[in-house]
Motif scaffolding. Structure first.
Motif, PDB file in Angstrom:
ATOM      1  N   LYS A 296      25.491  14.069 -45.283  1.00  0.00           N
ATOM      2  CA  LYS A 296      24.988  12.895 -44.552  1.00  0.00           C
ATOM      3  C   LYS A 296      26.095  11.891 -44.219  1.00  0.00           C
ATOM      4  O   LYS A 296      25.966  10.680 -44.367  1.00  0.00           O
ATOM      5  CB  LYS A 296      23.880  12.203 -45.350  1.00  0.00           C
ATOM      6  CG  LYS A 296      22.651  13.082 -45.633  1.00  0.00           C
ATOM      7  CD  LYS A 296      21.899  13.429 -44.353  1.00  0.00           C
ATOM      8  CE  LYS A 296      20.647  14.247 -44.622  1.00  0.00           C
ATOM      9  NZ  LYS A 296      19.573  13.470 -45.249  1.00  0.00           N
ATOM     10  N   GLY A 297      27.236  12.422 -43.741  1.00  0.00           N
ATOM     11  CA  GLY A 297      28.293  11.552 -43.257  1.00  0.00           C
ATOM     12  C   GLY A 297      29.310  11.100 -44.279  1.00  0.00           C
ATOM     13  O   GLY A 297      30.249  10.381 -43.936  1.00  0.00           O
ATOM     14  N   ARG A 298      29.143  11.505 -45.534  1.00  0.00           N
ATOM     15  CA  ARG A 298      30.117  11.139 -46.567  1.00  0.00           C
ATOM     16  C   ARG A 298      30.684  12.399 -47.212  1.00  0.00           C
ATOM     17  O   ARG A 298      29.994  13.413 -47.333  1.00  0.00           O
ATOM     18  CB  ARG A 298      29.473  10.276 -47.656  1.00  0.00           C
ATOM     19  CG  ARG A 298      29.116   8.871 -47.216  1.00  0.00           C
ATOM     20  CD  ARG A 298      28.630   8.039 -48.407  1.00  0.00           C
ATOM     21  NE  ARG A 298      28.181   6.722 -48.013  1.00  0.00           N
ATOM     22  CZ  ARG A 298      28.962   5.650 -47.887  1.00  0.00           C
ATOM     23  NH1 ARG A 298      30.249   5.754 -48.156  1.00  0.00           N
ATOM     24  NH2 ARG A 298      28.463   4.482 -47.525  1.00  0.00           N
ATOM     25  N   ASN A 299      31.936  12.305 -47.631  1.00  0.00           N
ATOM     26  CA  ASN A 299      32.566  13.385 -48.388  1.00  0.00           C
ATOM     27  C   ASN A 299      32.456  13.053 -49.868  1.00  0.00           C
ATOM     28  O   ASN A 299      32.881  11.980 -50.312  1.00  0.00           O
ATOM     29  CB  ASN A 299      34.040  13.526 -47.991  1.00  0.00           C
ATOM     30  CG  ASN A 299      34.207  13.871 -46.525  1.00  0.00           C
ATOM     31  OD1 ASN A 299      33.487  14.723 -45.993  1.00  0.00           O
ATOM     32  ND2 ASN A 299      35.146  13.211 -45.869  1.00  0.00           N
ATOM     33  N   TRP A 300      31.895  13.972 -50.632  1.00  0.00           N
ATOM     34  CA  TRP A 300      31.608  13.726 -52.044  1.00  0.00           C
ATOM     35  C   TRP A 300      32.433  14.630 -52.943  1.00  0.00           C
ATOM     36  O   TRP A 300      32.641  15.809 -52.636  1.00  0.00           O
ATOM     37  CB  TRP A 300      30.125  13.959 -52.324  1.00  0.00           C
ATOM     38  CG  TRP A 300      29.223  12.969 -51.648  1.00  0.00           C
ATOM     39  CD1 TRP A 300      28.686  13.067 -50.396  1.00  0.00           C
ATOM     40  CD2 TRP A 300      28.760  11.728 -52.184  1.00  0.00           C
ATOM     41  NE1 TRP A 300      27.922  11.964 -50.111  1.00  0.00           N
ATOM     42  CE2 TRP A 300      27.934  11.129 -51.199  1.00  0.00           C
ATOM     43  CE3 TRP A 300      28.943  11.077 -53.405  1.00  0.00           C
ATOM     44  CZ2 TRP A 300      27.311   9.903 -51.403  1.00  0.00           C
ATOM     45  CZ3 TRP A 300      28.320   9.856 -53.606  1.00  0.00           C
ATOM     46  CH2 TRP A 300      27.517   9.284 -52.610  1.00  0.00           C
ATOM     47  N   ILE A 301      32.881  14.071 -54.069  1.00  0.00           N
ATOM     48  CA  ILE A 301      33.569  14.833 -55.112  1.00  0.00           C
ATOM     49  C   ILE A 301      32.680  14.818 -56.347  1.00  0.00           C
ATOM     50  O   ILE A 301      32.325  13.733 -56.853  1.00  0.00           O
ATOM     51  CB  ILE A 301      34.941  14.235 -55.463  1.00  0.00           C
ATOM     52  CG1 ILE A 301      35.847  14.227 -54.228  1.00  0.00           C
ATOM     53  CG2 ILE A 301      35.593  15.002 -56.589  1.00  0.00           C
ATOM     54  CD1 ILE A 301      35.965  12.883 -53.571  1.00  0.00           C
ATOM     55  N   ALA A 302      32.292  15.998 -56.791  1.00  0.00           N
ATOM     56  CA  ALA A 302      31.400  16.106 -57.941  1.00  0.00           C
ATOM     57  C   ALA A 302      32.112  16.771 -59.111  1.00  0.00           C
ATOM     58  O   ALA A 302      32.961  17.649 -58.923  1.00  0.00           O
ATOM     59  CB  ALA A 302      30.151  16.907 -57.564  1.00  0.00           C
ATOM     60  N   TRP A 303      31.740  16.353 -60.303  1.00  0.00           N
ATOM     61  CA  TRP A 303      32.199  16.994 -61.531  1.00  0.00           C
ATOM     62  C   TRP A 303      30.956  17.469 -62.272  1.00  0.00           C
ATOM     63  O   TRP A 303      30.090  16.663 -62.625  1.00  0.00           O
ATOM     64  CB  TRP A 303      33.009  16.020 -62.378  1.00  0.00           C
ATOM     65  CG  TRP A 303      34.293  15.604 -61.711  1.00  0.00           C
ATOM     66  CD1 TRP A 303      34.509  14.512 -60.924  1.00  0.00           C
ATOM     67  CD2 TRP A 303      35.527  16.319 -61.759  1.00  0.00           C
ATOM     68  NE1 TRP A 303      35.809  14.494 -60.479  1.00  0.00           N
ATOM     69  CE2 TRP A 303      36.467  15.588 -60.979  1.00  0.00           C
ATOM     70  CE3 TRP A 303      35.960  17.484 -62.385  1.00  0.00           C
ATOM     71  CZ2 TRP A 303      37.780  15.984 -60.803  1.00  0.00           C
ATOM     72  CZ3 TRP A 303      37.273  17.891 -62.229  1.00  0.00           C
ATOM     73  CH2 TRP A 303      38.180  17.146 -61.444  1.00  0.00           C
ATOM     74  N   TYR A 304      30.864  18.779 -62.462  1.00  0.00           N
ATOM     75  CA  TYR A 304      29.680  19.376 -63.073  1.00  0.00           C
ATOM     76  C   TYR A 304      30.087  20.154 -64.324  1.00  0.00           C
ATOM     77  O   TYR A 304      31.245  20.522 -64.504  1.00  0.00           O
ATOM     78  CB  TYR A 304      28.977  20.294 -62.082  1.00  0.00           C
ATOM     79  CG  TYR A 304      29.772  21.528 -61.720  1.00  0.00           C
ATOM     80  CD1 TYR A 304      29.554  22.747 -62.366  1.00  0.00           C
ATOM     81  CD2 TYR A 304      30.751  21.483 -60.724  1.00  0.00           C
ATOM     82  CE1 TYR A 304      30.297  23.884 -62.043  1.00  0.00           C
ATOM     83  CE2 TYR A 304      31.495  22.611 -60.388  1.00  0.00           C
ATOM     84  CZ  TYR A 304      31.259  23.803 -61.051  1.00  0.00           C
ATOM     85  OH  TYR A 304      32.009  24.911 -60.737  1.00  0.00           O
ATOM     86  N   SER A 305      29.107  20.399 -65.187  1.00  0.00           N
ATOM     87  CA  SER A 305      29.396  21.078 -66.450  1.00  0.00           C
ATOM     88  C   SER A 305      28.605  22.381 -66.580  1.00  0.00           C
ATOM     89  O   SER A 305      27.380  22.339 -66.775  1.00  0.00           O
ATOM     90  CB  SER A 305      29.065  20.170 -67.636  1.00  0.00           C
ATOM     91  OG  SER A 305      29.269  20.870 -68.851  1.00  0.00           O
TER      92      SER A 305
END
Length: 282
Positions: A159-168
């Protein structure tokens, strides 16, 4: 004035009936997590708004909502009153002195393997729309420890944003805050690349304390909703704001004064829109 009084009574009746119900009793609680949001709402300032959110995970779906909003549900359920009127009618309301917690995030989001479903009360109607689960994640060969939890990195444009996720992967639940999910593990932290919106896990309930517990989300937050689209829901919100402004303006001493109030409210709303920094830009 008589019409306005009746309308107010009907509104109180609707909201009372809406919340005088028991919580949903069919989903067993498999995971309960609290996320802290830090968000920059206005591009004119660097101030960050903070609020806590609850992620409750069942066997086949997750429920995400503001903790303040959920507390508001509880207050309304436990603080209802009924008053018998001389004409035989009954007025429903709240106990004197009761304060309903306020939040700007009154939505509920339910995620499953099939879709993401967003629910929001607009006026006196519960509206909902569905979206596909996020699948265009790019897994990155990078690790990090966040709050003692071993995490892996993933990126996505949403939705128009670049996201950085940290998952486990150590917590094998494919969910996360807001509409984010679909990764091979619980999302511990997710931030857009500008740092304007950030969700981070700050609390979790141990498995031993979850035994025998059920999802604690009032079923009226997501049942019997009217299905629509996201653009139509946004338009309904704008219409509701405009109607609320008109009602407030009707209490002006003159019709002219009321019209001026409406125009000023609309002008301020349009001006503020230029500086809004919503989580979804598209």
């Amino acid at each position: 004035m008589h019409y306005q009084k009746k309308l107010l009574q009907l509104s109180i009746l609707f909201y009372s009936l809406l919340f005088y119900t028991q919580s949903y009793k069919q989903d067993t609680l498999r995971g309960e997590f609290t996320y802290q949001l830090k968000a920059k709402f206005d591009i004119r300032t660097d101030n960050r708004y903070e609020e806590l959110f609850s992620l409750q995970i069942g066997d086949n779906r997750s429920f995400f909502a503001s903790t303040i909003s959920l507390k508001g549900d509880s207050v309304m359920v436990n603080s209802g009153t009924t008053t018998s009127n001389p004409d035989g009618s009954i007025t429903l309301g709240w106990k004197k002195g009761v304060v309903i917690p306020k939040t700007g995030f009154s939505f509920t989001i339910i995620q499953s393997n099939e879709n993401i479903q967003y629910f929001k009360l607009v006026g006196m109607s519960l509206l909902t729309y569905k979206e596909p689960v996020i699948k265009n994640w790019r897994l990155v060969d990078e690790t990090k420890i966040i709050n003692t939890i071993n995490c892996k990195k993933a990126e996505v444009t949403f939705k128009g944003r670049n996201w950085i996720a940290w998952y486990s992967p150590e917590i094998p639940l494919p969910y996360g805050p807001y509409k984010f999910g679909g990764l091979p593990g619980l999302i511990i932290k997710i931030t857009d690349d500008k740092g304007d919106w950030d969700f981070e896990l700050v609390k979790s309930v141990s498995d031993s304390k979850l035994r025998g517990k059920l999802i604690n989300i009032n079923k009226t937050r997501f049942t019997d909703a009217i299905e629509t689209t996201q653009p139509k829901l946004k338009q309904a919100l704008r219409n509701a704001d405009a109607n609320a402004a008109a009602v407030l303006a009707s209490y002006g001493t003159t019709i002219i004064k009321g019209q001026e109030m409406v125009r000023q409210r609309e002008k301020e709303r349009e001006e503020n829109k230029k500086f809004e920094n919503p989580i979804e830009l598209e």
